[in-house]
Write a protein that holds these residues in place. Structure first.
Motif, PDB file in Angstrom:
ATOM      1  N   TYR A  59     -25.931  14.401  12.563  1.00 34.46           N
ATOM      2  CA  TYR A  59     -25.087  15.454  11.984  1.00 34.46           C
ATOM      3  C   TYR A  59     -23.617  15.095  12.159  1.00 34.46           C
ATOM      4  O   TYR A  59     -22.796  15.347  11.266  1.00 34.46           O
ATOM      5  CB  TYR A  59     -25.386  16.793  12.655  1.00 34.46           C
ATOM      6  N   GLN A  60     -23.292  14.516  13.288  1.00 35.66           N
ATOM      7  CA  GLN A  60     -21.903  14.136  13.565  1.00 35.66           C
ATOM      8  C   GLN A  60     -21.395  13.104  12.570  1.00 35.66           C
ATOM      9  O   GLN A  60     -20.248  13.177  12.120  1.00 35.66           O
ATOM     10  CB  GLN A  60     -21.823  13.559  14.987  1.00 35.66           C
ATOM     11  N   LEU A  61     -22.249  12.152  12.208  1.00 35.97           N
ATOM     12  CA  LEU A  61     -21.841  11.119  11.247  1.00 35.97           C
ATOM     13  C   LEU A  61     -21.857  11.657   9.814  1.00 35.97           C
ATOM     14  O   LEU A  61     -21.030  11.267   8.988  1.00 35.97           O
ATOM     15  CB  LEU A  61     -22.759   9.904  11.361  1.00 35.97           C
ATOM     16  N   GLY A  62     -22.821  12.531   9.516  1.00 43.12           N
ATOM     17  CA  GLY A  62     -22.891  13.145   8.199  1.00 43.12           C
ATOM     18  C   GLY A  62     -23.293  12.172   7.104  1.00 43.12           C
ATOM     19  O   GLY A  62     -23.665  11.026   7.350  1.00 43.12           O
ATOM     20  N   GLY A  63     -23.209  12.618   5.869  1.00 38.67           N
ATOM     21  CA  GLY A  63     -23.564  11.767   4.729  1.00 38.67           C
ATOM     22  C   GLY A  63     -25.001  11.307   4.793  1.00 38.67           C
ATOM     23  O   GLY A  63     -25.897  12.044   5.219  1.00 38.67           O
ATOM     24  N   ARG A  64     -25.228  10.064   4.388  1.00 39.17           N
ATOM     25  CA  ARG A  64     -26.595   9.539   4.383  1.00 39.17           C
ATOM     26  C   ARG A  64     -27.149   9.345   5.774  1.00 39.17           C
ATOM     27  O   ARG A  64     -28.362   9.257   5.969  1.00 39.17           O
ATOM     28  CB  ARG A  64     -26.667   8.233   3.587  1.00 39.17           C
ATOM     29  N   ALA A  65     -26.260   9.293   6.790  1.00 41.23           N
ATOM     30  CA  ALA A  65     -26.723   9.160   8.174  1.00 41.23           C
ATOM     31  C   ALA A  65     -27.547  10.370   8.585  1.00 41.23           C
ATOM     32  O   ALA A  65     -28.396  10.276   9.475  1.00 41.23           O
ATOM     33  CB  ALA A  65     -25.531   9.004   9.117  1.00 41.23           C
ATOM     34  N   LEU A  66     -27.319  11.509   7.938  1.00 36.96           N
ATOM     35  CA  LEU A  66     -28.003  12.741   8.295  1.00 36.96           C
ATOM     36  C   LEU A  66     -29.516  12.603   8.141  1.00 36.96           C
ATOM     37  O   LEU A  66     -30.275  13.190   8.914  1.00 36.96           O
ATOM     38  CB  LEU A  66     -27.489  13.892   7.421  1.00 36.96           C
ATOM     39  N   TRP A  67     -29.964  11.818   7.154  1.00 36.88           N
ATOM     40  CA  TRP A  67     -31.399  11.597   6.996  1.00 36.88           C
ATOM     41  C   TRP A  67     -31.813  10.195   7.416  1.00 36.88           C
ATOM     42  O   TRP A  67     -32.939   9.977   7.857  1.00 36.88           O
ATOM     43  CB  TRP A  67     -31.822  11.838   5.536  1.00 36.88           C
ATOM     44  N   LEU A  68     -30.889   9.233   7.309  1.00 40.60           N
ATOM     45  CA  LEU A  68     -31.247   7.848   7.587  1.00 40.60           C
ATOM     46  C   LEU A  68     -31.506   7.608   9.075  1.00 40.60           C
ATOM     47  O   LEU A  68     -32.479   6.928   9.446  1.00 40.60           O
ATOM     48  CB  LEU A  68     -30.128   6.922   7.100  1.00 40.60           C
ATOM     49  N   ILE A  69     -30.674   8.170   9.946  1.00 42.77           N
ATOM     50  CA  ILE A  69     -30.833   7.937  11.389  1.00 42.77           C
ATOM     51  C   ILE A  69     -32.131   8.547  11.920  1.00 42.77           C
ATOM     52  O   ILE A  69     -32.906   7.850  12.601  1.00 42.77           O
ATOM     53  CB  ILE A  69     -29.598   8.454  12.153  1.00 42.77           C
ATOM     54  N   PRO A  70     -32.438   9.813  11.636  1.00 39.90           N
ATOM     55  CA  PRO A  70     -33.730  10.333  12.096  1.00 39.90           C
ATOM     56  C   PRO A  70     -34.928   9.583  11.511  1.00 39.90           C
ATOM     57  O   PRO A  70     -35.928   9.358  12.201  1.00 39.90           O
ATOM     58  CB  PRO A  70     -33.704  11.799  11.619  1.00 39.90           C
ATOM     59  N   THR A  71     -34.823   9.204  10.229  1.00 39.62           N
ATOM     60  CA  THR A  71     -35.928   8.471   9.609  1.00 39.62           C
ATOM     61  C   THR A  71     -36.142   7.127  10.289  1.00 39.62           C
ATOM     62  O   THR A  71     -37.287   6.731  10.578  1.00 39.62           O
ATOM     63  CB  THR A  71     -35.647   8.250   8.109  1.00 39.62           C
ATOM     64  N   MET A  72     -35.055   6.407  10.568  1.00 39.12           N
ATOM     65  CA  MET A  72     -35.160   5.129  11.249  1.00 39.12           C
ATOM     66  C   MET A  72     -35.783   5.302  12.630  1.00 39.12           C
ATOM     67  O   MET A  72     -36.638   4.504  13.050  1.00 39.12           O
ATOM     68  CB  MET A  72     -33.781   4.478  11.373  1.00 39.12           C
ATOM     69  N   PHE A  73     -35.371   6.352  13.337  1.00 33.25           N
ATOM     70  CA  PHE A  73     -35.921   6.575  14.669  1.00 33.25           C
ATOM     71  C   PHE A  73     -37.433   6.779  14.597  1.00 33.25           C
ATOM     72  O   PHE A  73     -38.191   6.163  15.360  1.00 33.25           O
ATOM     73  CB  PHE A  73     -35.261   7.794  15.326  1.00 33.25           C
ATOM     74  N   VAL A  74     -37.883   7.621  13.683  1.00 31.69           N
ATOM     75  CA  VAL A  74     -39.312   7.914  13.581  1.00 31.69           C
ATOM     76  C   VAL A  74     -40.101   6.659  13.212  1.00 31.69           C
ATOM     77  O   VAL A  74     -41.166   6.388  13.782  1.00 31.69           O
ATOM     78  CB  VAL A  74     -39.561   9.040  12.560  1.00 31.69           C
ATOM     79  N   LEU A  75     -39.582   5.875  12.273  1.00 35.44           N
ATOM     80  CA  LEU A  75     -40.283   4.662  11.852  1.00 35.44           C
ATOM     81  C   LEU A  75     -40.365   3.627  12.972  1.00 35.44           C
ATOM     82  O   LEU A  75     -41.425   3.036  13.217  1.00 35.44           O
ATOM     83  CB  LEU A  75     -39.595   4.058  10.627  1.00 35.44           C
ATOM     84  N   MET A  76     -39.252   3.410  13.657  1.00 37.19           N
ATOM     85  CA  MET A  76     -39.252   2.434  14.759  1.00 37.19           C
ATOM     86  C   MET A  76     -40.056   2.941  15.943  1.00 37.19           C
ATOM     87  O   MET A  76     -40.655   2.162  16.682  1.00 37.19           O
ATOM     88  CB  MET A  76     -37.813   2.123  15.170  1.00 37.19           C
ATOM     89  N   MET A  77     -40.094   4.247  16.134  1.00 33.58           N
ATOM     90  CA  MET A  77     -40.914   4.800  17.191  1.00 33.58           C
ATOM     91  C   MET A  77     -42.393   4.563  16.898  1.00 33.58           C
ATOM     92  O   MET A  77     -43.191   4.298  17.803  1.00 33.58           O
ATOM     93  CB  MET A  77     -40.640   6.291  17.354  1.00 33.58           C
ATOM     94  N   ALA A  78     -42.769   4.652  15.625  1.00 36.47           N
ATOM     95  CA  ALA A  78     -44.147   4.358  15.242  1.00 36.47           C
ATOM     96  C   ALA A  78     -44.493   2.905  15.570  1.00 36.47           C
ATOM     97  O   ALA A  78     -45.598   2.614  16.051  1.00 36.47           O
ATOM     98  CB  ALA A  78     -44.338   4.632  13.753  1.00 36.47           C
ATOM     99  N   LEU A  79     -43.546   1.999  15.333  1.00 38.54           N
ATOM    100  CA  LEU A  79     -43.764   0.591  15.684  1.00 38.54           C
ATOM    101  C   LEU A  79     -43.947   0.444  17.192  1.00 38.54           C
ATOM    102  O   LEU A  79     -44.859  -0.248  17.659  1.00 38.54           O
ATOM    103  CB  LEU A  79     -42.571  -0.245  15.219  1.00 38.54           C
ATOM    104  N   GLY A  80     -43.077   1.113  17.958  1.00 38.29           N
ATOM    105  CA  GLY A  80     -43.214   1.072  19.412  1.00 38.29           C
ATOM    106  C   GLY A  80     -44.535   1.665  19.866  1.00 38.29           C
ATOM    107  O   GLY A  80     -45.161   1.165  20.807  1.00 38.29           O
ATOM    108  N   GLY A  81     -44.963   2.741  19.189  1.00 38.69           N
ATOM    109  CA  GLY A  81     -46.246   3.353  19.531  1.00 38.69           C
ATOM    110  C   GLY A  81     -47.401   2.399  19.314  1.00 38.69           C
ATOM    111  O   GLY A  81     -48.341   2.344  20.115  1.00 38.69           O
TER     112      GLY A  81
END
Length: 200
Positions: A59-81
């Protein structure tokens, strides 16, 4: 009328006082599959703080980061899982989780405006450690897909919580919102040091 900042402070204090800090990585328990997966990220304050921090950062970064950062986290977390579930060895996973709380808390408290590419890279690296912890503790009798779906949904909801909290703080009085935000993230960073040093 209680201000949004006060409400946020109460919620943060409640989360910080939860006795589940040491229970996030204690074993598989009796629940399996989706329900166990969705409960795992919310059973430890280290996970909760890091996930909420990701939402705040996005939220602090705003723009496309608002969806891109959470999406990246979830995807990479799945890889870690997947790594954790496959019994692959990832050194210093608990250290990575503790550092994620410290770094993400510090980034938001200091209002760091990192380029989106760097921000997603940093968040993605931390996500692997969190995912590894989830995957390593998957019950043997659980469906891997159901368990992964559970912890990914729980994580996304925690990200959404961070975004919603940021939105509410921004709506609060300008005089207090910045102070509340910085105090909250400072507390989160201190909690990360507590996880890192074994105080918690």
């Amino acid at each position: 009328m209680i201000s949004n900042g006060t409400k946020f402070g109460v919620v943060l204090a409640f989360v910080a006082s939860m006795p589940a800090i040491a229970s996030a990585h204690t074993g598989v328990g009796d629940t399996s599959g989706f329900l166990h997966g969705i409960s795992h990220p919310i059973c430890g304050v280290d996970h909760i703080l890091a996930m909420v921090m990701v939402g705040l950062f996005a939220y602090q970064l705003g723009g496309r980061a608002l969806w891109l950062i959470p999406t990246m986290f979830v995807l990479m977390m799945a890889l870690g899982g997947a790594l954790g579930a496959s019994s692959a060895y990832l050194p210093h996973a608990e250290l990575g989780i503790a550092l994620s709380v410290i770094v993400l808390g510090g980034i938001v408290a200091l209002k760091v405006k990192a380029p989106v590419g760097i921000a997603t890279g940093v968040v993605g690296c931390f996500a692997i450690f969190h995912g590894y912890a989830h995957g390593a503790e998957m019950p043997e009798n659980a469906s891997g897909f159901a368990y992964a779906a559970g912890f990914m949904i729980a994580t996304a909801l925690l990200h959404a919580t961070g975004i919603a909290v940021s939105f509410q703080i921004e709506k609060a009085s300008e005089r207090y919102s910045r102070v509340v935000m910085q105090c909250a993230e400072g507390i989160a960073a201190l909690a990360g040091f507590g996880f890192l040093t074994g105080v918690f």
